[in-house]
Design a protein around this motif. Structure first.
Motif, mmCIF file in Angstrom:
data_model
loop_
_atom_site.group_PDB
_atom_site.id
_atom_site.type_symbol
_atom_site.label_atom_id
_atom_site.label_comp_id
_atom_site.label_asym_id
_atom_site.label_seq_id
_atom_site.Cartn_x
_atom_site.Cartn_y
_atom_site.Cartn_z
ATOM 1 N N HIS A 8 -13.991 -8.337 41.768
ATOM 2 C CA HIS A 8 -12.937 -7.640 41.028
ATOM 3 C C HIS A 8 -12.648 -8.305 39.683
ATOM 4 O O HIS A 8 -12.508 -7.620 38.663
ATOM 5 C CB HIS A 8 -11.658 -7.581 41.874
ATOM 6 N N LEU A 9 -12.568 -9.610 39.655
ATOM 7 C CA LEU A 9 -12.277 -10.330 38.417
ATOM 8 C C LEU A 9 -13.369 -10.123 37.377
ATOM 9 O O LEU A 9 -13.086 -9.909 36.189
ATOM 10 C CB LEU A 9 -12.090 -11.824 38.702
ATOM 11 N N ASP A 10 -14.615 -10.150 37.809
ATOM 12 C CA ASP A 10 -15.733 -9.897 36.899
ATOM 13 C C ASP A 10 -15.628 -8.507 36.280
ATOM 14 O O ASP A 10 -15.827 -8.324 35.080
ATOM 15 C CB ASP A 10 -17.075 -10.019 37.620
ATOM 16 N N LEU A 11 -15.319 -7.518 37.117
ATOM 17 C CA LEU A 11 -15.214 -6.145 36.629
ATOM 18 C C LEU A 11 -14.064 -5.982 35.641
ATOM 19 O O LEU A 11 -14.201 -5.292 34.627
ATOM 20 C CB LEU A 11 -15.042 -5.180 37.807
ATOM 21 N N VAL A 12 -12.942 -6.624 35.918
ATOM 22 C CA VAL A 12 -11.794 -6.544 35.000
ATOM 23 C C VAL A 12 -12.144 -7.204 33.665
ATOM 24 O O VAL A 12 -11.836 -6.659 32.601
ATOM 25 C CB VAL A 12 -10.530 -7.179 35.620
ATOM 26 N N CYS A 13 -12.798 -8.348 33.714
ATOM 27 C CA CYS A 13 -13.168 -9.041 32.475
ATOM 28 C C CYS A 13 -14.137 -8.214 31.645
ATOM 29 O O CYS A 13 -14.026 -8.168 30.414
ATOM 30 C CB CYS A 13 -13.747 -10.410 32.785
ATOM 31 N N LEU A 14 -15.088 -7.561 32.300
ATOM 32 C CA LEU A 14 -16.005 -6.682 31.578
ATOM 33 C C LEU A 14 -15.260 -5.501 30.959
ATOM 34 O O LEU A 14 -15.542 -5.093 29.831
ATOM 35 C CB LEU A 14 -17.108 -6.179 32.506
ATOM 36 N N GLU A 15 -14.297 -4.960 31.699
ATOM 37 C CA GLU A 15 -13.501 -3.849 31.186
ATOM 38 C C GLU A 15 -12.666 -4.281 29.977
ATOM 39 O O GLU A 15 -12.550 -3.546 28.997
ATOM 40 C CB GLU A 15 -12.593 -3.297 32.284
ATOM 41 N N ILE A 16 -12.097 -5.480 30.029
ATOM 42 C CA ILE A 16 -11.315 -5.996 28.906
ATOM 43 C C ILE A 16 -12.196 -6.159 27.674
ATOM 44 O O ILE A 16 -11.803 -5.786 26.565
ATOM 45 C CB ILE A 16 -10.640 -7.334 29.277
ATOM 46 N N ALA A 17 -13.381 -6.705 27.860
ATOM 47 C CA ALA A 17 -14.299 -6.884 26.733
ATOM 48 C C ALA A 17 -14.669 -5.538 26.113
ATOM 49 O O ALA A 17 -14.692 -5.398 24.880
ATOM 50 C CB ALA A 17 -15.561 -7.614 27.198
ATOM 51 N N LYS A 18 -14.918 -4.556 26.957
ATOM 52 C CA LYS A 18 -15.251 -3.210 26.465
ATOM 53 C C LYS A 18 -14.065 -2.602 25.718
ATOM 54 O O LYS A 18 -14.222 -2.037 24.640
ATOM 55 C CB LYS A 18 -15.647 -2.326 27.645
ATOM 56 N N TYR A 19 -12.868 -2.726 26.288
ATOM 57 C CA TYR A 19 -11.656 -2.183 25.662
ATOM 58 C C TYR A 19 -11.414 -2.841 24.307
ATOM 59 O O TYR A 19 -11.110 -2.174 23.319
ATOM 60 C CB TYR A 19 -10.452 -2.401 26.581
ATOM 61 N N ASN A 20 -11.538 -4.162 24.269
ATOM 62 C CA ASN A 20 -11.323 -4.888 23.015
ATOM 63 C C ASN A 20 -12.318 -4.456 21.939
ATOM 64 O O ASN A 20 -11.949 -4.318 20.771
ATOM 65 C CB ASN A 20 -11.413 -6.398 23.240
ATOM 66 N N LYS A 21 -13.553 -4.249 22.338
ATOM 67 C CA LYS A 21 -14.568 -3.836 21.368
ATOM 68 C C LYS A 21 -14.283 -2.432 20.834
ATOM 69 O O LYS A 21 -14.351 -2.198 19.630
ATOM 70 C CB LYS A 21 -15.952 -3.879 22.016
ATOM 71 N N ILE A 22 -13.937 -1.504 21.727
ATOM 72 C CA ILE A 22 -13.673 -0.126 21.315
ATOM 73 C C ILE A 22 -12.441 -0.037 20.420
ATOM 74 O O ILE A 22 -12.446 0.656 19.402
ATOM 75 C CB ILE A 22 -13.497 0.787 22.549
ATOM 76 N N HIS A 23 -11.375 -0.751 20.786
ATOM 77 C CA HIS A 23 -10.097 -0.636 20.086
ATOM 78 C C HIS A 23 -9.869 -1.734 19.050
ATOM 79 O O HIS A 23 -8.782 -1.788 18.446
ATOM 80 C CB HIS A 23 -8.954 -0.619 21.092
ATOM 81 N N ASN A 24 -10.868 -2.579 18.852
ATOM 82 C CA ASN A 24 -10.787 -3.672 17.881
ATOM 83 C C ASN A 24 -9.542 -4.534 18.106
ATOM 84 O O ASN A 24 -8.762 -4.803 17.199
ATOM 85 C CB ASN A 24 -10.829 -3.134 16.442
ATOM 86 N N THR A 25 -9.348 -4.935 19.366
ATOM 87 C CA THR A 25 -8.228 -5.794 19.746
ATOM 88 C C THR A 25 -8.772 -7.094 20.324
ATOM 89 O O THR A 25 -9.980 -7.247 20.506
ATOM 90 C CB THR A 25 -7.334 -5.099 20.790
ATOM 91 N N TYR A 26 -7.870 -8.002 20.636
ATOM 92 C CA TYR A 26 -8.260 -9.300 21.188
ATOM 93 C C TYR A 26 -7.370 -9.658 22.371
ATOM 94 O O TYR A 26 -6.856 -10.761 22.472
ATOM 95 C CB TYR A 26 -8.161 -10.394 20.118
ATOM 96 N N TYR A 27 -7.175 -8.709 23.292
ATOM 97 C CA TYR A 27 -6.314 -8.961 24.447
ATOM 98 C C TYR A 27 -6.961 -9.959 25.389
ATOM 99 O O TYR A 27 -8.147 -9.893 25.673
ATOM 100 C CB TYR A 27 -6.029 -7.673 25.219
ATOM 101 N N SER A 28 -6.138 -10.873 25.889
ATOM 102 C CA SER A 28 -6.595 -11.794 26.924
ATOM 103 C C SER A 28 -6.411 -11.115 28.276
ATOM 104 O O SER A 28 -5.856 -10.017 28.371
ATOM 105 C CB SER A 28 -5.762 -13.074 26.886
ATOM 106 N N TYR A 29 -6.851 -11.777 29.331
ATOM 107 C CA TYR A 29 -6.709 -11.227 30.673
ATOM 108 C C TYR A 29 -5.238 -10.980 30.993
ATOM 109 O O TYR A 29 -4.875 -9.917 31.502
ATOM 110 C CB TYR A 29 -7.329 -12.184 31.698
#
Length: 57
Positions: A8-29
């Motif tokens: 689950h943690l791996d999947l969330v981290c991958l989702e965060i990286a994808k979200y940050n790239k699409i929205h040009n943000t730098y959100y942490s976990y």
């Protein structure tokens, strides 16, 4: 070489990286999960986990 099964943690981290790239943000976990809990971001991974938990009950 054997591939590791993503937890689950791996999947969330991958989702965060994808979200940050699409929205040009730098959100942490922590920031990302807080926004998901507040309903500002809809997470596919968290939604799937909740659905699995409801099915198991």
């Amino acid at each position: 070489m054997k591939q590791k099964k993503l937890d689950h943690l791996d999947l969330v981290c991958l989702e965060i990286a994808k979200y940050n790239k699409i929205h040009n943000t730098y959100y942490s976990y922590g920031e990302y999960t807080a926004l998901v809990r507040a309903g500002k971001i809809i997470s596919d991974v968290v939604s799937e986990k909740r659905m699995e938990d409801k099915e198991n009950d």
